[in-house]
Design a protein around this motif. Structure first.
Motif, PDB file in Angstrom:
ATOM      1  N   ASP A   3       0.801  -1.227   0.000  1.00 55.47           N
ATOM      2  CA  ASP A   3       0.000   0.000   0.000  1.00 55.47           C
ATOM      3  C   ASP A   3       0.835   1.279   0.000  1.00 55.47           C
ATOM      4  N   VAL A   4       2.129   1.152   0.215  1.00 53.17           N
ATOM      5  CA  VAL A   4       3.007   2.335   0.256  1.00 53.17           C
ATOM      6  C   VAL A   4       4.231   2.068  -0.615  1.00 53.17           C
ATOM      7  N   ALA A   5       5.035   3.105  -0.811  1.00 57.85           N
ATOM      8  CA  ALA A   5       6.277   2.934  -1.560  1.00 57.85           C
ATOM      9  C   ALA A   5       7.276   2.187  -0.684  1.00 57.85           C
ATOM     10  N   GLY A   6       7.650   1.002  -1.112  1.00 54.97           N
ATOM     11  CA  GLY A   6       8.587   0.182  -0.347  1.00 54.97           C
ATOM     12  C   GLY A   6       9.897   0.887  -0.074  1.00 54.97           C
ATOM     13  N   GLU A   7      10.290   1.786  -1.000  1.00 52.86           N
ATOM     14  CA  GLU A   7      11.543   2.512  -0.789  1.00 52.86           C
ATOM     15  C   GLU A   7      11.473   3.374   0.460  1.00 52.86           C
ATOM     16  N   ALA A  48      10.371  -9.099   4.845  1.00 58.81           N
ATOM     17  CA  ALA A  48       8.945  -8.888   4.626  1.00 58.81           C
ATOM     18  C   ALA A  48       8.590  -9.209   3.188  1.00 58.81           C
ATOM     19  N   ARG A  49       7.302  -9.467   2.982  1.00 61.91           N
ATOM     20  CA  ARG A  49       6.746  -9.624   1.637  1.00 61.91           C
ATOM     21  C   ARG A  49       5.850  -8.422   1.366  1.00 61.91           C
ATOM     22  N   GLN A  50       5.347  -8.335   0.165  1.00 61.25           N
ATOM     23  CA  GLN A  50       4.434  -7.245  -0.182  1.00 61.25           C
ATOM     24  C   GLN A  50       3.141  -7.307   0.638  1.00 61.25           C
ATOM     25  N   ASP A  51       2.759  -8.506   1.121  1.00 60.10           N
ATOM     26  CA  ASP A  51       1.538  -8.629   1.924  1.00 60.10           C
ATOM     27  C   ASP A  51       1.810  -8.513   3.430  1.00 60.10           C
ATOM     28  N   THR A  52       3.033  -8.188   3.818  1.00 64.99           N
ATOM     29  CA  THR A  52       3.356  -8.029   5.237  1.00 64.99           C
ATOM     30  C   THR A  52       2.794  -6.704   5.745  1.00 64.99           C
ATOM     31  N   PRO A  53       2.045  -6.739   6.841  1.00 62.99           N
ATOM     32  CA  PRO A  53       1.503  -5.485   7.390  1.00 62.99           C
ATOM     33  C   PRO A  53       2.628  -4.543   7.834  1.00 62.99           C
ATOM     34  N   LEU A  54       2.457  -3.261   7.557  1.00 69.03           N
ATOM     35  CA  LEU A  54       3.465  -2.280   7.946  1.00 69.03           C
ATOM     36  C   LEU A  54       3.661  -2.233   9.453  1.00 69.03           C
ATOM     37  N   HIS A  55       2.577  -2.413  10.216  1.00 73.17           N
ATOM     38  CA  HIS A  55       2.751  -2.396  11.668  1.00 73.17           C
ATOM     39  C   HIS A  55       3.672  -3.519  12.110  1.00 73.17           C
ATOM     40  N   SER A  56       3.660  -4.639  11.420  1.00 74.80           N
ATOM     41  CA  SER A  56       4.531  -5.758  11.745  1.00 74.80           C
ATOM     42  C   SER A  56       5.988  -5.432  11.421  1.00 74.80           C
ATOM     43  N   ILE A  57       6.201  -4.814  10.263  1.00 76.82           N
ATOM     44  CA  ILE A  57       7.561  -4.407   9.884  1.00 76.82           C
ATOM     45  C   ILE A  57       8.115  -3.415  10.906  1.00 76.82           C
ATOM     46  N   LEU A  58       7.305  -2.430  11.263  1.00 79.09           N
ATOM     47  CA  LEU A  58       7.751  -1.434  12.241  1.00 79.09           C
ATOM     48  C   LEU A  58       7.948  -2.058  13.622  1.00 79.09           C
ATOM     49  N   ALA A  88       7.748   0.099  24.965  1.00 78.50           N
ATOM     50  CA  ALA A  88       8.567   1.081  24.250  1.00 78.50           C
ATOM     51  C   ALA A  88       8.559   0.796  22.750  1.00 78.50           C
ATOM     52  N   VAL A  89       8.624  -0.471  22.383  1.00 79.25           N
ATOM     53  CA  VAL A  89       8.564  -0.873  20.974  1.00 79.25           C
ATOM     54  C   VAL A  89       7.245  -0.391  20.355  1.00 79.25           C
ATOM     55  N   CYS A  90       6.143  -0.611  21.054  1.00 80.16           N
ATOM     56  CA  CYS A  90       4.839  -0.184  20.535  1.00 80.16           C
ATOM     57  C   CYS A  90       4.778   1.334  20.375  1.00 80.16           C
ATOM     58  N   TYR A  91       5.303   2.063  21.338  1.00 76.52           N
ATOM     59  CA  TYR A  91       5.294   3.526  21.274  1.00 76.52           C
ATOM     60  C   TYR A  91       6.131   4.016  20.096  1.00 76.52           C
ATOM     61  N   LEU A  92       7.333   3.478  19.959  1.00 73.87           N
ATOM     62  CA  LEU A  92       8.217   3.907  18.878  1.00 73.87           C
ATOM     63  C   LEU A  92       7.634   3.566  17.511  1.00 73.87           C
ATOM     64  N   GLN A  93       7.009   2.409  17.365  1.00 71.96           N
ATOM     65  CA  GLN A  93       6.443   2.059  16.063  1.00 71.96           C
ATOM     66  C   GLN A  93       5.335   3.034  15.678  1.00 71.96           C
ATOM     67  N   ILE A  94       4.593   3.526  16.653  1.00 66.85           N
ATOM     68  CA  ILE A  94       3.551   4.511  16.374  1.00 66.85           C
ATOM     69  C   ILE A  94       4.181   5.823  15.903  1.00 66.85           C
ATOM     70  N   LEU A  95       5.253   6.243  16.576  1.00 61.23           N
ATOM     71  CA  LEU A  95       5.940   7.468  16.138  1.00 61.23           C
ATOM     72  C   LEU A  95       6.500   7.319  14.726  1.00 61.23           C
ATOM     73  N   LEU A  96       7.085   6.176  14.435  1.00 60.39           N
ATOM     74  CA  LEU A  96       7.699   5.962  13.123  1.00 60.39           C
ATOM     75  C   LEU A  96       6.671   5.870  11.994  1.00 60.39           C
ATOM     76  N   ALA A  97       5.440   5.530  12.320  1.00 62.02           N
ATOM     77  CA  ALA A  97       4.398   5.412  11.291  1.00 62.02           C
ATOM     78  C   ALA A  97       4.242   6.702  10.489  1.00 62.02           C
ATOM     79  N   GLY A 102       1.681   8.016   3.368  1.00 67.81           N
ATOM     80  CA  GLY A 102       0.517   7.192   3.087  1.00 67.81           C
ATOM     81  C   GLY A 102       0.167   6.223   4.196  1.00 67.81           C
ATOM     82  N   PHE A 103       0.883   6.266   5.311  1.00 70.57           N
ATOM     83  CA  PHE A 103       0.588   5.366   6.434  1.00 70.57           C
ATOM     84  C   PHE A 103       0.144   6.208   7.628  1.00 70.57           C
ATOM     85  N   GLY A 104       1.002   6.537   8.542  1.00 75.70           N
ATOM     86  CA  GLY A 104       0.681   7.440   9.637  1.00 75.70           C
ATOM     87  C   GLY A 104       0.056   6.784  10.857  1.00 75.70           C
ATOM     88  N   ARG A 105      -0.131   7.609  11.871  1.00 75.36           N
ATOM     89  CA  ARG A 105      -0.591   7.121  13.177  1.00 75.36           C
ATOM     90  C   ARG A 105      -2.004   6.546  13.147  1.00 75.36           C
TER      91      ARG A 105
END
Length: 157
Positions: A3-7, A48-58, A88-97, A102-105
């Motif tokens: 759903d987003v630019a992989g780059e 990751a694959r193209q079907d991997t959720p971004l929240h999982s990658i983050l 802390a991991v959950c908090y940081l992944q939200i900030l990085l979103a 095209g993704f975001g919090r």
């Protein structure tokens, strides 16, 4: 990820010295703790694959960022860690979103809730806004976040 630019994801992770490795759809993801379409981690590589959720990658990337050097040196699949680090991991992944166009919090909060993250207040958004002081303090104490919630793009020592 499709759903987003992989780059943009690869570029964000590279700021931490992490490498995003894409694997073909339908093939097992190396280093995936949850299997299926969930991201995997081995050393400084995030798979990751193209079907991997971004929240999982983050999420998996943030585990690598937040763990100490000793665990990172032998990292393969299971990030381990304590409860405070998980928050802390959950908090940081939200900030990085917000760093992924095209993704975001809002989207990551929805995805985290749909995946089944559990928070005392019932949602990732409420937890982040009302109950995440300890996670924020942990990130600040370990030099990953400033007192003003600005991300410091380095890994925990």
């Amino acid at each position: 990820m499709r759903d987003v630019a992989g780059e943009s994801v690869a570029e964000l992770l590279s700021r931490y010295g992490l490498r995003l490795q894409t694997v073909p759809d339908g093939t097992p993801i190396p280093g995936s703790y949850w299997h299926e379409d969930e991201a995997g981690i081995i050393g400084l590589e995030v798979f990751a694959r193209q079907d991997t959720p971004l929240h999982s990658i983050l999420h998996e990337s943030c585990h690598v960022i937040c763990m100490d050097q000793e665990r990172r040196a032998v990292l393969h699949t299971d990030a381990g860690g304590e409860y405070a680090e998980e928050d802390a991991v959950c908090y940081l992944q939200i900030l990085l979103a917000n760093w992924i166009p095209g993704f975001g919090r809002e989207r990551i909060w929805e995805d985290m809730d749909a995946w089944g993250y559990t928070f005392r207040l019932g949602s990732a958004k409420r937890w982040f806004a009302e109950d995440a002081e300890d996670a924020r303090a942990w990130l600040t104490r370990h030099g990953l976040l400033t007192n003003c919630d600005e991300i410091i793009f380095k890994m925990r020592n």
